[in-house]
Write a protein that holds these residues in place. Sequence first.
Motif, PDB file in Angstrom:
ATOM      1  N   GLY A   6      37.820 -17.881  -2.697  1.00  0.00           N
ATOM      2  CA  GLY A   6      39.171 -17.842  -2.753  1.00  0.00           C
ATOM      3  C   GLY A   6      39.841 -19.184  -2.755  1.00  0.00           C
ATOM      4  N   GLY A   7      39.194 -20.183  -2.871  1.00  0.00           N
ATOM      5  CA  GLY A   7      39.927 -21.665  -2.854  1.00  0.00           C
ATOM      6  C   GLY A   7      40.013 -22.219  -1.524  1.00  0.00           C
ATOM      7  N   TYR A   8      39.532 -21.506  -0.403  1.00  0.00           N
ATOM      8  CA  TYR A   8      39.382 -22.091   0.747  1.00  0.00           C
ATOM      9  C   TYR A   8      38.060 -22.051   1.296  1.00  0.00           C
ATOM     10  CZ  TYR A   8      44.599 -21.780   0.344  1.00  0.00           C
ATOM     11  OH  TYR A   8      45.836 -21.855   0.072  1.00  0.00           O
ATOM     12  N   ALA A   9      37.447 -23.295   1.945  1.00  0.00           N
ATOM     13  CA  ALA A   9      36.033 -23.253   2.501  1.00  0.00           C
ATOM     14  C   ALA A   9      36.169 -24.252   3.388  1.00  0.00           C
ATOM     15  CB  ALA A   9      35.076 -23.116   1.865  1.00  0.00           C
ATOM     16  N   SER A  10      35.456 -24.117   4.590  1.00  0.00           N
ATOM     17  CA  SER A  10      35.447 -24.959   5.658  1.00  0.00           C
ATOM     18  C   SER A  10      34.159 -25.851   5.280  1.00  0.00           C
ATOM     19  CB  SER A  10      35.248 -24.373   6.996  1.00  0.00           C
ATOM     20  OG  SER A  10      33.783 -23.821   7.119  1.00  0.00           O
ATOM     21  N   TYR A  11      34.301 -27.119   5.624  1.00  0.00           N
ATOM     22  CA  TYR A  11      33.269 -27.937   5.510  1.00  0.00           C
ATOM     23  C   TYR A  11      31.940 -27.289   5.932  1.00  0.00           C
ATOM     24  CZ  TYR A  11      36.488 -32.030   4.843  1.00  0.00           C
ATOM     25  OH  TYR A  11      37.480 -32.823   4.556  1.00  0.00           O
ATOM     26  N   GLU A  12      31.871 -26.794   7.198  1.00  0.00           N
ATOM     27  CA  GLU A  12      30.703 -26.026   7.580  1.00  0.00           C
ATOM     28  C   GLU A  12      30.190 -24.756   6.862  1.00  0.00           C
ATOM     29  OE1 GLU A  12      33.326 -26.877   9.511  1.00  0.00           O
ATOM     30  OE2 GLU A  12      32.456 -28.756  10.525  1.00  0.00           O
ATOM     31  N   ASP A  13      30.948 -24.121   6.353  1.00  0.00           N
ATOM     32  CA  ASP A  13      30.539 -23.042   5.552  1.00  0.00           C
ATOM     33  C   ASP A  13      29.853 -23.642   4.409  1.00  0.00           C
ATOM     34  OD1 ASP A  13      31.446 -21.201   7.476  1.00  0.00           O
ATOM     35  OD2 ASP A  13      33.566 -20.873   6.346  1.00  0.00           O
ATOM     36  N   VAL A  14      30.417 -24.593   3.535  1.00  0.00           N
ATOM     37  CA  VAL A  14      29.878 -25.037   2.645  1.00  0.00           C
ATOM     38  C   VAL A  14      28.558 -25.852   2.914  1.00  0.00           C
ATOM     39  CG1 VAL A  14      30.176 -26.893   0.474  1.00  0.00           C
ATOM     40  CG2 VAL A  14      31.985 -25.365   1.175  1.00  0.00           C
ATOM     41  N   GLN A  15      28.439 -26.491   3.903  1.00  0.00           N
ATOM     42  CA  GLN A  15      27.207 -27.123   4.010  1.00  0.00           C
ATOM     43  C   GLN A  15      26.056 -26.246   4.600  1.00  0.00           C
ATOM     44  OE1 GLN A  15      28.513 -29.526   7.440  1.00  0.00           O
ATOM     45  NE2 GLN A  15      29.133 -31.323   5.947  1.00  0.00           N
ATOM     46  N   HIS A  16      26.671 -25.016   5.034  1.00  0.00           N
ATOM     47  CA  HIS A  16      25.541 -24.198   5.684  1.00  0.00           C
ATOM     48  C   HIS A  16      25.065 -23.187   4.285  1.00  0.00           C
ATOM     49  CE1 HIS A  16      23.598 -21.023   7.921  1.00  0.00           C
ATOM     50  NE2 HIS A  16      24.376 -20.037   7.277  1.00  0.00           N
ATOM     51  N   TYR A  17      26.107 -23.185   3.460  1.00  0.00           N
ATOM     52  CA  TYR A  17      25.716 -22.243   2.092  1.00  0.00           C
ATOM     53  C   TYR A  17      24.728 -23.139   1.252  1.00  0.00           C
ATOM     54  CZ  TYR A  17      26.291 -19.806  -2.244  1.00  0.00           C
ATOM     55  OH  TYR A  17      25.898 -19.004  -3.282  1.00  0.00           O
ATOM     56  N   PHE A  18      24.780 -24.298   1.385  1.00  0.00           N
ATOM     57  CA  PHE A  18      23.954 -25.122   0.398  1.00  0.00           C
ATOM     58  C   PHE A  18      22.635 -25.565   1.272  1.00  0.00           C
ATOM     59  CE2 PHE A  18      27.599 -25.054  -2.212  1.00  0.00           C
ATOM     60  CZ  PHE A  18      27.059 -24.769  -3.326  1.00  0.00           C
ATOM     61  N   ALA A  19      22.673 -25.608   2.435  1.00  0.00           N
ATOM     62  CA  ALA A  19      21.563 -26.165   3.112  1.00  0.00           C
ATOM     63  C   ALA A  19      20.136 -25.219   2.769  1.00  0.00           C
ATOM     64  CB  ALA A  19      21.635 -26.185   4.425  1.00  0.00           C
TER      65      ALA A  19
END
Length: 185
Positions: free
Chosen positions: A94-107
């Motif tokens: 949706g165009g908004y994401a926390s740094y932590e969510d993105v880091q967790h998703y790609f880890a």
Amino acid sequence: MAGRNDVGGLVRLTIDTETDTYEQAIAAIQAAYGLRPVPPADWPEAPAVEPRPDPQDLSSDDIGDGWSDRTLFQMIASLMPGAPAVLRRVTEVGGYASYEDVQHYFASHPTVPIPPSRIGGGTLTSVKTVQRRVGPDGAGPLLQRDERVRRYRIDDTLATGLTRAFAMADARPDLLRGEPSEAAT
């Protein structure tokens, strides 16, 4: 059966009377002599080949802040490996994401794993650099970062345009920047 074709070469044909039809034999003879064979009416038509999508098919109309679908495709096609995946993820949520969510998703991502320490300072560094090269003059950042609340943001109209640009990228991955070679790492 033997004969000479129009360039003087010897032509040999083998016709299997058990499996070849009369029409197939005539077509083979015509082809061997460079004649344009007329296919029998009962032969099936060749399947139509779908034209490959082209980035030029994307709109060049301004969708906001000077961006167009075509410019957004050029942007993602020029990014360093990993950065398009992060932009896609922020767009998908949706165009908004926390740094932590993105880091967790790609880890632990199965195809594009990115260590958390490399997302903001490494992988996404190319976004700003590529935007200066291919983005519209005077445009604000495509991927906005709010350090105070630790969130990434992409404007709604640009997220919609990125969705179309990613659809083109999925259809034509040959136009995207490739992964670095083993020798370069």
